[in-house]
Design a protein around this motif. Structure first.
Motif, PDB file in Angstrom:
ATOM      1  N   TRP A  57      -5.524   5.903   1.120  1.00 46.62           N
ATOM      2  CA  TRP A  57      -4.132   5.297   1.551  1.00 46.62           C
ATOM      3  C   TRP A  57      -4.503   4.312   2.797  1.00 46.62           C
ATOM      4  O   TRP A  57      -4.209   3.150   2.948  1.00 46.62           O
ATOM      5  CB  TRP A  57      -3.294   6.228   1.664  1.00 46.62           C
ATOM      6  CG  TRP A  57      -1.884   5.406   1.753  1.00 46.62           C
ATOM      7  CD1 TRP A  57      -1.265   5.077   2.586  1.00 46.62           C
ATOM      8  CD2 TRP A  57      -1.161   4.881   0.364  1.00 46.62           C
ATOM      9  NE1 TRP A  57       0.067   4.587   2.305  1.00 46.62           N
ATOM     10  CE2 TRP A  57       0.134   4.237   0.866  1.00 46.62           C
ATOM     11  CE3 TRP A  57      -1.562   5.103  -0.832  1.00 46.62           C
ATOM     12  CZ2 TRP A  57       1.128   3.798   0.121  1.00 46.62           C
ATOM     13  CZ3 TRP A  57      -0.453   4.568  -1.753  1.00 46.62           C
ATOM     14  CH2 TRP A  57       0.694   3.754  -1.305  1.00 46.62           C
ATOM     15  N   CYS A  58      -5.086   4.970   3.939  1.00 44.99           N
ATOM     16  CA  CYS A  58      -5.124   4.538   5.335  1.00 44.99           C
ATOM     17  C   CYS A  58      -6.621   4.137   5.839  1.00 44.99           C
ATOM     18  O   CYS A  58      -6.936   3.727   6.991  1.00 44.99           O
ATOM     19  CB  CYS A  58      -4.429   5.216   6.307  1.00 44.99           C
ATOM     20  SG  CYS A  58      -5.087   6.832   6.726  1.00 44.99           S
ATOM     21  N   GLY A  59      -7.725   4.879   5.071  1.00 46.41           N
ATOM     22  CA  GLY A  59      -9.087   4.745   5.408  1.00 46.41           C
ATOM     23  C   GLY A  59      -9.423   5.852   6.462  1.00 46.41           C
ATOM     24  O   GLY A  59     -10.681   5.701   6.993  1.00 46.41           O
ATOM     25  N   GLU A  92      -2.093  -0.765  -7.119  1.00 44.24           N
ATOM     26  CA  GLU A  92      -2.231  -1.836  -8.217  1.00 44.24           C
ATOM     27  C   GLU A  92      -0.988  -1.876  -9.122  1.00 44.24           C
ATOM     28  O   GLU A  92      -0.385  -2.570  -9.547  1.00 44.24           O
ATOM     29  CB  GLU A  92      -3.433  -1.576  -9.052  1.00 44.24           C
ATOM     30  CG  GLU A  92      -4.588  -2.130  -8.046  1.00 44.24           C
ATOM     31  CD  GLU A  92      -5.946  -1.802  -8.766  1.00 44.24           C
ATOM     32  OE1 GLU A  92      -5.885  -1.735 -10.279  1.00 44.24           O
ATOM     33  OE2 GLU A  92      -7.033  -2.130  -8.422  1.00 44.24           O
ATOM     34  N   GLU A  93      -0.419  -0.598  -9.493  1.00 44.74           N
ATOM     35  CA  GLU A  93       0.801  -0.188  -9.913  1.00 44.74           C
ATOM     36  C   GLU A  93       1.913  -0.925  -9.527  1.00 44.74           C
ATOM     37  O   GLU A  93       2.812  -1.277 -10.049  1.00 44.74           O
ATOM     38  CB  GLU A  93       0.951   1.326 -10.384  1.00 44.74           C
ATOM     39  CG  GLU A  93      -0.200   1.814 -11.001  1.00 44.74           C
ATOM     40  CD  GLU A  93      -0.171   1.742 -12.521  1.00 44.74           C
ATOM     41  OE1 GLU A  93       0.968   1.331 -13.065  1.00 44.74           O
ATOM     42  OE2 GLU A  93      -0.970   1.788 -13.224  1.00 44.74           O
ATOM     43  N   LEU A  94       2.145  -0.711  -7.962  1.00 46.35           N
ATOM     44  CA  LEU A  94       3.340  -1.362  -7.222  1.00 46.35           C
ATOM     45  C   LEU A  94       3.330  -2.857  -7.585  1.00 46.35           C
ATOM     46  O   LEU A  94       4.153  -3.543  -7.859  1.00 46.35           O
ATOM     47  CB  LEU A  94       3.170  -0.906  -6.018  1.00 46.35           C
ATOM     48  CG  LEU A  94       3.656   0.462  -5.606  1.00 46.35           C
ATOM     49  CD1 LEU A  94       3.333   0.677  -4.351  1.00 46.35           C
ATOM     50  CD2 LEU A  94       5.146   0.986  -6.106  1.00 46.35           C
ATOM     51  N   ASN A 116       4.946   7.221   3.685  1.00 48.73           N
ATOM     52  CA  ASN A 116       3.927   6.170   3.193  1.00 48.73           C
ATOM     53  C   ASN A 116       4.361   5.050   2.493  1.00 48.73           C
ATOM     54  O   ASN A 116       4.012   3.902   2.717  1.00 48.73           O
ATOM     55  CB  ASN A 116       2.375   6.742   2.695  1.00 48.73           C
ATOM     56  CG  ASN A 116       2.002   7.629   3.844  1.00 48.73           C
ATOM     57  OD1 ASN A 116       2.185   7.752   4.879  1.00 48.73           O
ATOM     58  ND2 ASN A 116       0.727   8.285   3.296  1.00 48.73           N
ATOM     59  N   LEU A 117       5.278   5.558   1.422  1.00 51.56           N
ATOM     60  CA  LEU A 117       5.445   4.386   0.345  1.00 51.56           C
ATOM     61  C   LEU A 117       6.521   3.280   0.892  1.00 51.56           C
ATOM     62  O   LEU A 117       6.592   2.235   0.601  1.00 51.56           O
ATOM     63  CB  LEU A 117       6.280   5.288  -0.563  1.00 51.56           C
ATOM     64  CG  LEU A 117       6.757   4.483  -1.666  1.00 51.56           C
ATOM     65  CD1 LEU A 117       5.538   3.875  -2.551  1.00 51.56           C
ATOM     66  CD2 LEU A 117       7.352   5.301  -2.847  1.00 51.56           C
ATOM     67  N   LEU A 118       7.396   3.707   2.026  1.00 55.38           N
ATOM     68  CA  LEU A 118       8.447   2.809   2.528  1.00 55.38           C
ATOM     69  C   LEU A 118       7.749   1.715   3.181  1.00 55.38           C
ATOM     70  O   LEU A 118       8.157   0.551   2.868  1.00 55.38           O
ATOM     71  CB  LEU A 118       9.556   3.584   3.436  1.00 55.38           C
ATOM     72  CG  LEU A 118      10.144   4.726   2.679  1.00 55.38           C
ATOM     73  CD1 LEU A 118      11.243   5.366   3.820  1.00 55.38           C
ATOM     74  CD2 LEU A 118      10.965   4.085   1.615  1.00 55.38           C
ATOM     75  N   PRO A 119       6.987   1.847   4.221  1.00 52.53           N
ATOM     76  CA  PRO A 119       6.409   0.802   5.054  1.00 52.53           C
ATOM     77  C   PRO A 119       5.460   0.085   4.069  1.00 52.53           C
ATOM     78  O   PRO A 119       5.241  -1.233   4.069  1.00 52.53           O
ATOM     79  CB  PRO A 119       5.331   1.207   5.832  1.00 52.53           C
ATOM     80  CG  PRO A 119       5.269   2.878   5.650  1.00 52.53           C
ATOM     81  CD  PRO A 119       6.662   3.368   4.841  1.00 52.53           C
ATOM     82  N   GLU A 120       4.838   0.579   2.787  1.00 53.48           N
ATOM     83  CA  GLU A 120       4.068  -0.226   1.829  1.00 53.48           C
ATOM     84  C   GLU A 120       4.904  -1.129   1.154  1.00 53.48           C
ATOM     85  O   GLU A 120       4.534  -2.311   0.912  1.00 53.48           O
ATOM     86  CB  GLU A 120       3.456   0.833   0.731  1.00 53.48           C
ATOM     87  CG  GLU A 120       2.752   0.027  -0.307  1.00 53.48           C
ATOM     88  CD  GLU A 120       1.486  -0.514   0.200  1.00 53.48           C
ATOM     89  OE1 GLU A 120       0.799  -1.367  -0.468  1.00 53.48           O
ATOM     90  OE2 GLU A 120       0.789  -0.074   1.222  1.00 53.48           O
ATOM     91  N   LEU A 121       6.054  -0.851   0.828  1.00 52.84           N
ATOM     92  CA  LEU A 121       7.015  -1.611   0.226  1.00 52.84           C
ATOM     93  C   LEU A 121       7.578  -2.745   0.975  1.00 52.84           C
ATOM     94  O   LEU A 121       7.548  -3.796   0.528  1.00 52.84           O
ATOM     95  CB  LEU A 121       8.273  -1.013  -0.558  1.00 52.84           C
ATOM     96  CG  LEU A 121       7.759   0.167  -1.757  1.00 52.84           C
ATOM     97  CD1 LEU A 121       9.101   0.951  -1.946  1.00 52.84           C
ATOM     98  CD2 LEU A 121       7.268  -0.699  -3.229  1.00 52.84           C
ATOM     99  N   GLU A 144      13.055  -4.986   0.320  1.00 51.20           N
ATOM    100  CA  GLU A 144      14.219  -4.372   1.179  1.00 51.20           C
ATOM    101  C   GLU A 144      14.578  -2.995   0.833  1.00 51.20           C
ATOM    102  O   GLU A 144      14.660  -2.858  -0.586  1.00 51.20           O
ATOM    103  CB  GLU A 144      15.496  -5.412   1.252  1.00 51.20           C
ATOM    104  CG  GLU A 144      16.353  -4.484   2.010  1.00 51.20           C
ATOM    105  CD  GLU A 144      17.921  -5.327   1.744  1.00 51.20           C
ATOM    106  OE1 GLU A 144      18.892  -4.617   2.232  1.00 51.20           O
ATOM    107  OE2 GLU A 144      17.907  -6.389   0.900  1.00 51.20           O
ATOM    108  N   ILE A 145      14.311  -1.931   1.708  1.00 50.62           N
ATOM    109  CA  ILE A 145      14.687  -0.808   0.990  1.00 50.62           C
ATOM    110  C   ILE A 145      16.013  -0.521   1.126  1.00 50.62           C
ATOM    111  O   ILE A 145      16.721  -0.409   2.124  1.00 50.62           O
ATOM    112  CB  ILE A 145      13.871   0.293   1.941  1.00 50.62           C
ATOM    113  CG1 ILE A 145      12.485   0.159   1.904  1.00 50.62           C
ATOM    114  CG2 ILE A 145      14.269   1.974   1.412  1.00 50.62           C
ATOM    115  CD1 ILE A 145      11.705   0.073   0.664  1.00 50.62           C
TER     116      ILE A 145
END
Length: 302
Positions: A18-20, A174-176, A224-229, A235-236
């Motif tokens: 996810w972040c390396g 990739e799914e997102l 992690n998911l929120l900033p990715e979107l 917009e969350i």
């Protein structure tokens, strides 16, 4: 010469997918508790972003050996509650459910969205049987990320739902991307995932059902998911750690544990008692860190 069998694991990685970060720790080791197939599987966790992932990860060939039909383990009541989360928004004309299986979720959602066309996509033929049974308007066989599938579905939907789907996928980003491609501008992405930050995960360890090795490849923290979107222009509009909680942590742990011991004959009665306790505690647990899942609704940019 006979061909060599293909490996069932990718090479073990030394960084977070996810972040390396290379600051990893072992979160747990577990056999296949559900189907008792051979092997021990490792879930590592990133010390920097808390992303948890199977390491080494199963290859696609390995997944075909271990990943059976996905049981979302949700009651019709829970499925209706998930669909109800979309009621504050304009009624969608079209809705795609990803990883739909037997399409129990679209079937439940139709009671609330009578004028919505529900389509489903799944990697198993169950999606076609669900279409034949009338639970779907269209059935698409294959992964949403497949170019031939995605080209047919590009920009068609007002809502795309992924309910307990991302944790099964090899490449959740990739799914997102595929889900947002299938959405129309201004459409909504509805996600539900197990919460790896749940206190139940710490208390129950490998017996916590959402760890579910070797079928769950990624456990993605909400943080992690929120900033990715948002990085994708979304917009969350909703985050919810209460309603998505499913009351089965104790009963599933009891069943998995007892069925592997000499006490397996007691598994039935003990599991029933644990299930009653799960449901009795659920109203309180939903308001604590013991809640085991979360929901996100994100709006795609116009």
């Amino acid at each position: 010469m006979p061909s060599r069998p293909r490996p069932i694991h990718d090479p073990r990685r030394d960084d977070c997918p996810w972040c390396g970060s290379k600051r990893l720790r072992t979160r747990l080791r577990s056999p296949d508790l559900r189907h008792r197939r051979p092997g021990t599987f490792v879930v590592d966790e990133c010390r920097d972003c808390a992303h948890a992932f199977q390491n080494p990860r199963l290859t696609p060939e390995g997944l075909t050996l271990y990943d059976g039909p996905r049981d979302r383990r949700h009651s019709p009541r829970h499925l209706r509650a998930t669909a109800r989360a979309m009621l504050p928004f304009p009624e969608p004309e079209s809705w795609l459910d990803v990883g739909t299986g037997d399409a129990h979720f679209p079937s439940a959602a139709k009671a609330l969205f009578a004028y919505t066309a529900f389509d489903g996509v799944d990697v198993t033929p169950r999606v076609q049987r669900a279409r034949a049974a009338g639970r779907l308007d269209e059935a698409h066989l294959g992964p949403l990320t497949a170019p031939d599938v995605l080209s047919r579905l590009r920009g068609r939907y007002d809502v795309v739902s992924m309910l307990h789907h991302l944790e099964h996928t090899r490449e959740p980003r990739e799914e997102l991307t595929a889900a947002l491609t299938a959405l129309r501008p201004g459409g909504h992405l509805l996600l539900e995932l197990p919460d790896p930050a749940s206190a139940s995960a710490t208390v129950l360890g490998k017996w916590w059902h959402p760890h579910d090795q070797p079928r769950h490849l990624h456990l993605i923290p909400l943080a992690n998911l929120l900033p990715e979107l948002e990085s994708r222009g979304c917009e969350i509009v909703v985050t919810d750690r209460r309603t998505p909680h499913t009351p089965h942590d104790l009963s599933t742990a009891a069943s998995l544990y007892l069925n592997r011991t000499r006490l397996h004959r007691a598994a039935g009665p003990v599991t029933v008692v644990a299930a009653l306790l799960d449901h009795a505690l659920a109203p309180a647990l939903r308001r604590t860190r013991f809640s085991n899942a979360y929901r996100v609704i994100a709006r795609k940019a116009e």
